[in-house]
Design a protein around this motif. Structure first.
Motif, mmCIF file in Angstrom:
data_model
loop_
_atom_site.group_PDB
_atom_site.id
_atom_site.type_symbol
_atom_site.label_atom_id
_atom_site.label_comp_id
_atom_site.label_asym_id
_atom_site.label_seq_id
_atom_site.Cartn_x
_atom_site.Cartn_y
_atom_site.Cartn_z
ATOM 1 N N ASP A 111 43.555 36.067 49.625
ATOM 2 C CA ASP A 111 44.466 37.025 49.006
ATOM 3 C C ASP A 111 45.247 37.729 50.113
ATOM 4 N N ILE A 112 46.455 37.239 50.359
ATOM 5 C CA ILE A 112 47.281 37.730 51.463
ATOM 6 C C ILE A 112 47.482 39.238 51.353
ATOM 7 N N GLY A 113 47.241 39.943 52.463
ATOM 8 C CA GLY A 113 47.506 41.372 52.540
ATOM 9 C C GLY A 113 46.404 42.280 52.057
ATOM 10 N N ILE A 114 45.482 41.751 51.259
ATOM 11 C CA ILE A 114 44.500 42.653 50.652
ATOM 12 C C ILE A 114 43.467 43.130 51.656
ATOM 13 N N ALA A 115 43.213 42.375 52.714
ATOM 14 C CA ALA A 115 42.249 42.826 53.721
ATOM 15 C C ALA A 115 42.703 44.142 54.343
ATOM 16 N N GLY A 116 43.977 44.211 54.717
ATOM 17 C CA GLY A 116 44.488 45.444 55.302
ATOM 18 C C GLY A 116 44.461 46.599 54.327
ATOM 19 N N VAL A 117 44.868 46.355 53.086
ATOM 20 C CA VAL A 117 44.845 47.417 52.073
ATOM 21 C C VAL A 117 43.419 47.903 51.839
ATOM 22 N N ALA A 118 42.492 46.957 51.680
ATOM 23 C CA ALA A 118 41.101 47.319 51.383
ATOM 24 C C ALA A 118 40.496 48.151 52.501
ATOM 25 N N VAL A 127 31.630 53.597 40.709
ATOM 26 C CA VAL A 127 32.821 53.125 40.012
ATOM 27 C C VAL A 127 33.294 51.903 40.785
ATOM 28 N N LEU A 128 33.179 50.733 40.176
ATOM 29 C CA LEU A 128 33.450 49.478 40.866
ATOM 30 C C LEU A 128 34.934 49.126 40.762
ATOM 31 N N VAL A 129 35.552 48.902 41.924
ATOM 32 C CA VAL A 129 36.959 48.494 41.970
ATOM 33 C C VAL A 129 37.050 47.222 42.807
ATOM 34 N N SER A 130 37.479 46.142 42.173
ATOM 35 C CA SER A 130 37.595 44.849 42.832
ATOM 36 C C SER A 130 39.052 44.650 43.248
ATOM 37 N N LEU A 131 39.286 44.469 44.545
ATOM 38 C CA LEU A 131 40.641 44.453 45.098
ATOM 39 C C LEU A 131 41.113 43.025 45.337
ATOM 40 N N HIS A 132 42.327 42.726 44.860
ATOM 41 C CA HIS A 132 42.913 41.398 44.984
ATOM 42 C C HIS A 132 44.415 41.513 45.213
ATOM 43 N N SER A 133 45.031 40.375 45.559
ATOM 44 C CA SER A 133 46.490 40.305 45.602
ATOM 45 C C SER A 133 46.931 38.999 44.948
ATOM 46 N N PHE A 134 48.199 38.966 44.517
ATOM 47 C CA PHE A 134 48.702 37.769 43.824
ATOM 48 C C PHE A 134 50.058 37.363 44.383
ATOM 49 N N PRO A 182 48.781 39.945 36.484
ATOM 50 C CA PRO A 182 49.064 38.573 36.048
ATOM 51 C C PRO A 182 47.843 37.797 35.577
ATOM 52 N N TYR A 183 46.684 38.442 35.570
ATOM 53 C CA TYR A 183 45.457 37.791 35.097
ATOM 54 C C TYR A 183 44.698 38.762 34.211
ATOM 55 N N ALA A 184 43.830 38.217 33.383
ATOM 56 C CA ALA A 184 42.891 39.017 32.610
ATOM 57 C C ALA A 184 41.476 38.574 32.974
ATOM 58 N N VAL A 185 40.564 39.516 32.976
ATOM 59 C CA VAL A 185 39.169 39.218 33.308
ATOM 60 C C VAL A 185 38.491 38.532 32.122
#
Length: 265
Positions: free
Chosen positions: A62-69, A152-159, A203-206
């Motif tokens: 997931d491009i960019g998400i490492a830096g954001v996270a 509070v669980l927050v799963s971080l991704h990028s698209f 753009p996705y649903a769990v």
């Protein structure tokens, strides 16, 4: 020439461990996970038969998400549990029994290093990468519960901005299935940002068949939870990563205030 090594492997001493953590002693209610943080490939697997040009694309991580996270976790002093290996080796947000767990094709790219894997080969990848990552998340949540620390669980991704030739208009999206507390709060705060196009399960649903982290660690444990997806062209450099980490830190701090005020955490 691309090289594909023996698919049945142990992680070598020179390979990094799959789990990366920041702020493990955190008392913040937010626990961040990052399933596609890295794009490493174990030495024993070579390059999976792919050129470097494919291994830096969104199909690998997931491009960019490492830096954001990293920036977000540090700003909030929150615990981050991330996974260093490429989703092409094994996808840590897929149930291990589904075909996309170890993909033969990702978007339009054939992953020759994943062809012809035996059950033992696939199990080796799970045992070396998938299981340690998810076991660590379990351990963290258990330890927090024992200490009386809310989670509070927050799963971080990028698209990717374009997938299979179709442009995606959203800047950010929330992903959820059963939780009725955190996702509406996130949507409300994100939609108050006048410059954003916000996706509601876009753009996705769990779902239980396409996702693992939220259903298993969030929903089965009864935790407030949501996924966050950020469009990759917005976080493709340090400035973008910083801007989005700043924005999300502000929004999540406001949400934490609301949750505490309403005695939900």
């Amino acid at each position: 020439m691309n090289r594909v090594a023996d698919p049945s492997f142990p992680l070598a001493k020179t390979d990094l461990p799959p789990v990366l953590e920041r702020n493990p002693a955190s008392s913040s209610p937010f626990l961040f996970t990052c399933d596609h943080y890295g794009r490493l490939i174990p030495a024993a697997l070579g390059d999976l038969g792919l050129p470097e040009s494919e291994l830096v694309r969104h199909i690998a991580w997931d491009i960019g998400i490492a830096g954001v996270a990293t920036l977000l976790a540090d700003q909030l002093g929150a615990h981050l549990v991330a996974q260093r290996y490429s989703r092409l080796v094994i996808d840590c947000n897929r149930p291990p029994h589904v075909a996309s767990s170890i993909p033969l094709i990702s978007e339009a790219t054939t992953v020759s290093g994943n062809e012809g894997l035996s059950r033992d080969d696939a199990q080796a990848r799970r045992a070396q990468i998938f299981d340690p990552y998810h076991s660590r998340i379990d351990e963290v949540i258990d330890a927090r519960a024992q200490l009386g620390t809310p989670t509070v669980l927050v799963s971080l991704h990028s698209f990717t901005p374009v997938y299979a030739g179709i442009a995606r208009p959203w800047h950010i999206g929330t992903l959820y299935q059963r939780d009725t507390v955190l996702p509406p709060l996130l949507l409300k705060h994100l939609r108050n940002e006048s410059d954003l196009v916000v996706g509601d399960n876009e753009p996705y649903a769990v779902s239980d068949e396409t996702d693992y982290t939220i259903p298993v660690h969030g929903e089965k444990r009864g935790l407030m939870n949501s996924g966050i997806e950020i469009r990759q062209d917005l976080i493709s450099d340090h400035a973008g990563e910083t801007a989005w980490a700043d924005r999300l830190a502000r929004i999540l701090a406001e949400i934490e205030t609301t949750l505490r005020k309403e005695a939900l955490i």
